[in-house]
Design an enzyme around this catalytic site. Structure first.
Site, short mmCIF file in Angstrom:
data_model
loop_
_atom_site.label_atom_id
_atom_site.label_comp_id
_atom_site.label_asym_id
_atom_site.label_seq_id
_atom_site.Cartn_x
_atom_site.Cartn_y
_atom_site.Cartn_z
N LYS A 240 0.80 -1.25 0.00
CA LYS A 240 0.00 0.00 0.00
C LYS A 240 0.83 1.29 0.00
CE LYS A 240 -2.08 -1.71 3.63
NZ LYS A 240 -3.01 -2.11 4.73
N ASP B 160 -5.77 -5.92 10.39
CA ASP B 160 -7.09 -5.28 10.41
C ASP B 160 -8.22 -6.26 10.08
OD1 ASP B 160 -6.16 -5.45 7.81
OD2 ASP B 160 -6.70 -3.40 7.24
C1 BGC Z 1 -2.09 -5.96 3.61
C2 BGC Z 1 -2.99 -6.71 4.56
C3 BGC Z 1 -4.14 -5.82 4.99
C4 BGC Z 1 -4.85 -5.22 3.78
C5 BGC Z 1 -6.01 -4.31 4.15
C6 BGC Z 1 -2.88 -5.31 2.48
O1 BGC Z 1 -2.04 -4.51 1.70
O2 BGC Z 1 -1.13 -6.83 3.05
O3 BGC Z 1 -2.27 -7.16 5.67
O4 BGC Z 1 -5.04 -6.58 5.74
O5 BGC Z 1 -3.92 -4.49 3.01
O6 BGC Z 1 -5.61 -3.24 4.93
#
Ligand code: BGC
Length: 454
Positions: free
Chosen positions: A155, A191
């Site tokens: 992200k 989360d």
């Molecule tokens: C992460 C996860 C997370 C999801 C939603 C992803 O990029 O790898 O761990 O649960 O984003 O936030």
């Protein structure tokens, strides 16, 4: 009838029944691979055991601190669990400046500890010794409830010095460096785990937690016998464990190549984690707006939209400005617009392009483009959710959901249910519920349930 040209342009985003079935089979195979020790290393979906083994009963009590890092904001929360399925949450949002997202890890953790200290000070809790649950929403290999090794950033985060490290230790050290508050980190969770726990707190049938926000992922209740990575000690007296699927990484071995489009490839090529999180790049808020932006650029170039305007060059330049000019929230706004006024769509077009009078046809086409992109995202998420529901032995399964895309999109839920009705086994019953503050309440519940077990 939608214009032929725009239909052709979007054809590759419309998944056929065959494609849906095929992605479904490949997804299920990948989950099995993630769970088995012999195939785990090769699996995209890592299916990490979370060490959370009990769902809440509703009678949990007590005050907890929670931290929530993983989307666009960072939050500190004070959660009071009151028994009777009830909880009260006070929280404060802090921005995560862009440079901290990619700067040295120590600085990120110092910032977190600083915000925490300010919050604790403000609530006069410096010496209250409250237990803290840390919702850290990135892929982590958990070694226990409070030991979580970051396997990779996602992200848009990319702080050096954190991958391969225990984020519980990094947080603890940052709190120690300040030395102004006594706080014990008792649990680190994803989360999706928080979402599942907070929904299970309200509804005892909840077995799956899903986030479709900046990122995309799910967590579900698995039989301990199927989780090879879980140490035997944790299997002795327990039937289940929550598993963090980390499904955002699905597709990294080419399983989605037969449905990915040139736009998906471009979004991936220009991202800071190329070739990673390919399922996430087709489903989550960080990327859906970028996909629509690329399609709009192509649509202008080939005169599928704004056909009659002599300012197409100018519009194209506006979109080129940066990859995030077309925000994912615009998709939700445009899809909730109605014919023939298209008032929100027109406002967005005016803001983006300075175009005062878009035609009804152009608005319709732009809406159709958004629909195809979000419907595909919802279909893919539903494929994953159905795969997990079908693994679970309970006849009735409730899915807890959260994340800005799911929450604010007018039809994401309906699109998902449509696909789930086709894929969930006929002897099962499912429902979807919206989570309330999964990251905060969920963190407190994990901490509470853990101390009960002790
Ligand atoms: C992460 C996860 C997370 C999801 C939603 C992803 O990029 O790898 O761990 O649960 O984003 O936030």
């Amino acid at each position: 009838m939608m214009d032929v040209e725009v239909r052709e342009l979007m054809q590759a985003f419309v998944l056929s029944d065959y494609q849906v079935q095929e992605v479904y089979s490949r997804f299920c195979a990948e989950i099995s691979k993630g769970l088995k020790r012999s195939t785990h290393a090769l699996a995209n979906t890592k299916c990490f055991p979370t060490y959370v083994q009990d769902l809440p009963t509703g009678d949990e009590m007590g005050k907890y601190l929670a931290l929530d890092l993983g989307g666009t904001n960072f939050r500190v929360l004070l959660v009071s669990l009151k028994g009777h399925h009830d909880a009260m949450v006070e929280s404060q949002i802090y921005a995560v400046p862009k440079d901290l997202m990619v700067g040295p890890g120590v600085e990120l953790f110092d910032h977190i500890a600083d915000c925490l200290a300010r919050f604790v000070e403000k609530h006069e809790m410096r010496n209250s010794h409250l237990p803290l649950g840390f919702t850290f929403s990135f892929p982590c290999e958990q070694k226990g409830l409070k030991e979580a090794i970051l396997t990779r950033w996602t992200k848009g985060f990319g702080c050096p010095g954190v991958e391969g490290e225990d984020v519980g230790r990094l947080l603890h050290e940052a709190i120690q460096r300040r030395g102004d508050a006594e706080i014990a980190v008792v649990a680190i969770l994803n989360d999706t785990t928080g979402t599942l726990m907070s929904c299970a707190h309200r509804n005892a049938d909840c077995r799956v937690g899903v986030i479709v926000g900046t990122g995309c992922n799910a967590c579900y209740v698995e039989d301990v016998a199927n989780v090879d990575l879980l140490h035997a000690d944790f299997k002795r007296n327990q039937k289940d464990v929550l598993v963090n699927a980390e499904w955002g990484a699905f597709g990294e071995s080419g399983q989605l190549d037969f449905v990915r489009t040139e736009y998906d490839r471009e979004v991936d090529d220009t991202s800071i984690n190329k070739s990673e999180q390919l399922f996430e790049k087709m489903t989550s808020g960080m990327y859906l707006g970028r996909l629509v932006r690329l399609i709009l650029m192509r649509a202008m170039q080939s005169k599928v939209i704004f056909k009659l305007s002599n300012r197409r060059e100018h519009f194209a330049t506006a979109l080129q400005k940066n990859e995030d000019v077309f925000e994912t929230r615009f998709i939700s706004e445009i899809e909730s617009d109605s014919f023939p006024e298209f008032s929100k769509t027109r406002t967005i077009i005016t803001e983006l392009f300075g175009l005062e009078k878009a035609s009804v046809e152009d608005c319709q086409k732009i809406k159709y483009i958004c629909e195809c992109v979000s419907k595909r995202a919802a279909t893919l998420v539903a494929i994953g959710v159905s795969g997990l529901i079908n693994r679970i032995s309970d006849r009735r399964v409730v899915v807890g959901m959260d994340g800005s895309v799911y929450r604010y999109h007018p039809k994401f839920d309906a699109y998902m249910r449509n696909t789930m009705h086709k894929l969930v086994k006929s002897d099962k019953e499912f429902d979807i519920m919206l989570s309330e503050d999964g990251s905060g309440r969920g963190a407190a519940l994990v901490a509470a349930v853990a101390s009960k077990t002790k």
